[in-house]
Design an enzyme around this catalytic site. Structure first.
Site, short mmCIF file in Angstrom:
data_model
loop_
_atom_site.label_atom_id
_atom_site.label_comp_id
_atom_site.label_asym_id
_atom_site.label_seq_id
_atom_site.Cartn_x
_atom_site.Cartn_y
_atom_site.Cartn_z
N HIS A 290 0.83 -1.20 0.00
CA HIS A 290 0.00 0.00 0.00
C HIS A 290 0.88 1.26 0.00
CE1 HIS A 290 -3.72 2.27 1.09
NE2 HIS A 290 -2.85 3.05 1.71
N GLU A 291 1.80 1.34 0.95
CA GLU A 291 2.63 2.55 1.06
C GLU A 291 3.57 2.68 -0.14
OE1 GLU A 291 1.60 4.57 3.10
OE2 GLU A 291 0.48 3.25 4.45
N HIS B 155 1.71 4.51 -2.77
CA HIS B 155 1.75 5.96 -2.56
C HIS B 155 3.09 6.54 -3.02
CE1 HIS B 155 -1.99 6.76 -0.49
NE2 HIS B 155 -1.77 5.87 0.46
N GLU C 282 -4.78 7.77 -3.12
CA GLU C 282 -5.25 6.50 -2.55
C GLU C 282 -5.48 5.47 -3.65
OE1 GLU C 282 -5.23 6.04 0.60
OE2 GLU C 282 -6.42 4.24 0.97
#
Lengths: 494, 494
Positions: free
Chosen positions: B266-267, B270, B296
């Site tokens: 997820h990170e 980003h 997101e």
């Protein structure tokens, strides 16, 4: 708020920007991704410009005038005096020159780094020439009345001591040290042979284990990890980010345990000083450290006076034996001989406590001559090598282990080196005083004594007065020479 | 320099102070010594004040007026438009209110943290009341013409979308999702039983090994460690310090491998977005990200569309087997079942991709009612629990797993939650478009496609236009619903 409090609020806000810069610098040395380099340099330049502008602003001078009229206690008066001095110092140098120095030294440091790798002094020469010339100009702006440019530069690091004061100090050392070193080397001949034969002293010492040991030793001296960190960097340093956040770093080499341990003790000494400064004055000049020399005295005291003592390793060597199985082949007396090995060498940062000041002496005389214009930068390598031959009896085989070894001159830090020596001298003088007070039997008492006699006073006095109050006499080389003699040349028993 | 360049220089200098603040925040979450807390908060407050003052100054407005007259290219015009918008937004809120919000939310966050630990909503209530009231006031200052305070707050995160736009979106999801979730849970009944019986899925997974795995997976997606770092923190996050320095964090739990792996994916998503933004415009609004939703969408695309796909683990599972011997008892299909497990639960951050938007829906409706004054803060726990029962069929046994679970409201982040859902929807819509373009066969092609169609445009357009250009249609929930159906409720073969 009173005018005095207004002044402190302004200073503290300036210090917040400096904190941000210190953190960014720490991060740059410990973990910044390589590609962040350019943006980080811009970030630091912006913060530096902003701090300079806040530190020379008319608003600050107004606040200072009002606060000075209002100041009633000694501390308040001293605070105002220190602020005025910083303000005058910052205003004495034209902004044009400040910017030129920042820009030139930034480029010169990179050039130095490349030149050192390539062992190519000629590539560094034009940068050195430029830095020397700019620093000479700066020194002239800030020189005390009747003083030389080099006096001016010296006063940035150790206020009140002129070139001739330093000359006297180094002459004293020059008269004694070379002879002492020769006698010590002679005395240590057998132990050097034993050390050379002991391969277990060259590891391997696993790096993660070394980090643990460093952490334990720092804690053992009184370093508070609730208010600090220990990290890895290419060159060990200590940095206070802000109150409650004091950081030290070490370097690790699997074949060299002493390197990480003693640099950790050294940096811990710096950090203990910072952790002991008066908290209620944090972010103001009065709450800051007294001088670079006093700072260095704290690091050297723990590194050398404590860290190379017999009693220290009586307590700590069993821990090392647990950490490193290879040391099972090294009896404690041999370990002690290793950490006390004295021999003239080429690299200052790796030198022992007996020869260290000779390394500084070389630099002091050369930089004095450079700034005065008595030595052309072009002739630096020859002059360097000649000094090393004369004073230490060794000669560099190339400039990377000669005049290119230190970053200082490329960074414009002329006048800084001598404080290393004064720090060494003071560490012994302070330790002697603590000993007389019965405060050297355990580390907690020693730290407590240092807190009360050195740390808690922040920048209340200049070095000579602080030292006289703490030790009963003005700074001198006597305690240092006594220490070297008694540790390395004790009278044979019986 | 042209006026336009003057404007950019001013913006970039402001961004340097923001960089310093981002680094200080990153450091606070990853390694700051605990005792640095107070000084760090002051440092951050000083930087925030300085940034706000630079961002609302008359000087900036002057620069903007001149640059606007000079702007000729579309990008230059857009840049000026974005700067004007930020300037107007910042100037619309009185400095008094800005400061009050900073101070109140700083205290409220600490109160929230204590209240959550103590499961004591009553202790948090007065703070929540104050924050809601201040944010309502702020929302009124920045609301679009004819809009409500909540419209104003929403526009801070997703410009141009009003409360009723969001209402429509969530109604669509509400009509479909609860039924879909029920069918999926029913379909997964057997695999849930198998998963519950498999203790090997609960570790132990050594933490240092997990860090290595996370690093490998991030690299595998295209994260450039020359321009970034991976560290440990209590709550995973990603933070760009400045150009060339993009950082992500993960959390580690020896009994939970999925937690660290999927938060890393997820990170990383980003950070890949940040690493792909137009470098030549760094430090300016046009060079920044499009919106929180688009941000997101990038994290969720890599986490869910890629990271929970069969083909991803076809490649990566052998690596896991090497890293963790305990997984030797877990066949790949069971691992895949684990990372695709769907079940209504209480904690948003641990929820699966099918139920996640229901968690957001609850928060959207409650915060809308709080800001409108239709829900008294005192009644929040009851309303929260009732919503969870209705929408997800589960009920918190205390407020720490209910309305106290998220930090957002204590930090004043009203209007932020909905962007999580739009991000989820967009991740599917974008992935579908990449698939149609044949760019999903390997990760390098996918990243390249995202770079060209999303990242490189920075903030050239608002979300709807960016998405329409990239995918051929305006943002909608259709691709997301198709994805959930096809992944979790495929038609049986034959």
């Amino acid at each position: 708020m009173s005018s005095y409090e207004d002044l402190l609020a302004h200073l503290r806000e300036t210090d917040h920007f400096q904190s941000a810069a210190r953190l960014a610098q720490w991060d740059q040395e410990t973990g910044m991704p390589p590609n962040g380099e350019t943006a980080r340099a811009e970030l630091l330049a912006t913060l530096a410009r902003h701090v300079h502008s806040r530190s020379t602003s008319g608003h600050l001078r107004e606040l200072l005038e009002k606060a000075t009229q209002e100041a009633s206690t000694d501390d308040q008066k001293r605070q105002c005096e220190l602020v005025r001095r910083d303000l005058d110092r910052a205003s004495a140098v034209p902004a044009r020159l400040v910017e030129e120095i920042v820009r030139t030294t930034s480029i010169a440091q990179q050039a130095w780094s490349r030149a050192r790798k390539a062992r190519d002094f000629a590539a560094f020469l034009p940068h050195l020439r430029e830095v020397v010339s700019l620093k000479r100009e700066e020194g002239a702006c800030i020189a005390p009345p009747g003083g030389t440019p080099y006096d001016g530069l010296l006063s940035d690091y150790e206020r009140g001591m002129t070139t001739s004061d330093w000359d006297g100090l180094f002459l004293e050392l020059e008269a004694e040290l070379p002879g002492l070193v020769a006698s010590i080397v002679d005395r240590q001949r057998d132990s050097h042979a034993r050390l050379d034969a002991c391969s277990a002293l060259r590891g391997p010492f696993p790096q993660t284990k070394q980090m643990e040991t460093c952490r334990r030793l720092a804690t053992g001296l009184g370093f508070d990890f609730q208010s600090g960190r220990l990290d890895l960097s290419a060159h060990p340093f200590s940095e206070t980010v802000h109150a409650g956040d004091h950081r030290i770093t070490t370097r690790l080499d699997e074949s060299d345990l002493e390197g990480s341990l003693f640099s950790s003790l050294h940096e811990t000494g710096h950090a203990l000083y910072e952790q002991g400064l008066p908290q209620e004055l944090t972010g103001t000049p009065l709450g800051g450290y007294c001088s670079m020399s006093v700072h260095e005295s704290q690091s050297r005291l723990w590194e050398n006076l404590v860290g190379r003592s017999d009693t220290y390793w009586e307590t700590e060597y069993p821990g090392l034996l647990k950490d490193y199985s290879t040391l099972g082949y090294v009896p404690r007396d041999l370990w002690l001989a290793a950490v006390r090995r004295v021999r003239p060498s080429l690299i200052r940062t790796e030198s022992d406590e007996a020869t260290y000041n000779l390394h500084v002496l070389v630099r002091f005389r050369l930089e004095k001559a450079l700034v005065a214009g008595d030595l052309d930068p072009e002739d630096l390598p020859a002059a360097w090598n000649e000094s090393y031959r004369t004073l230490l009896g060794v000669a560099p085989s190339h400039d990377a282990e000669g005049c290119l070894q230190d970053v200082h001159w490329s960074a414009g830090l002329f006048g800084y080196f001598p404080t290393y020596t004064l720090g060494n001298l003071l560490s012994c003088q302070i330790y002697e005083a603590a000993q007389r007070a019965g405060a050297t039997n355990d580390r907690a008492s020693l730290l407590e004594w240092l807190r009360r006699n050195i740390h808690e006073h922040g920048h209340r006095w200049e070095t000579p007065e602080l030292i006289e109050r703490a030790t009963g006499s003005r700074p001198s080389s006597q305690a240092f020479l006594r220490h070297i003699r008694s540790r390395y040349l004790p009278e044979p028993l019986g």
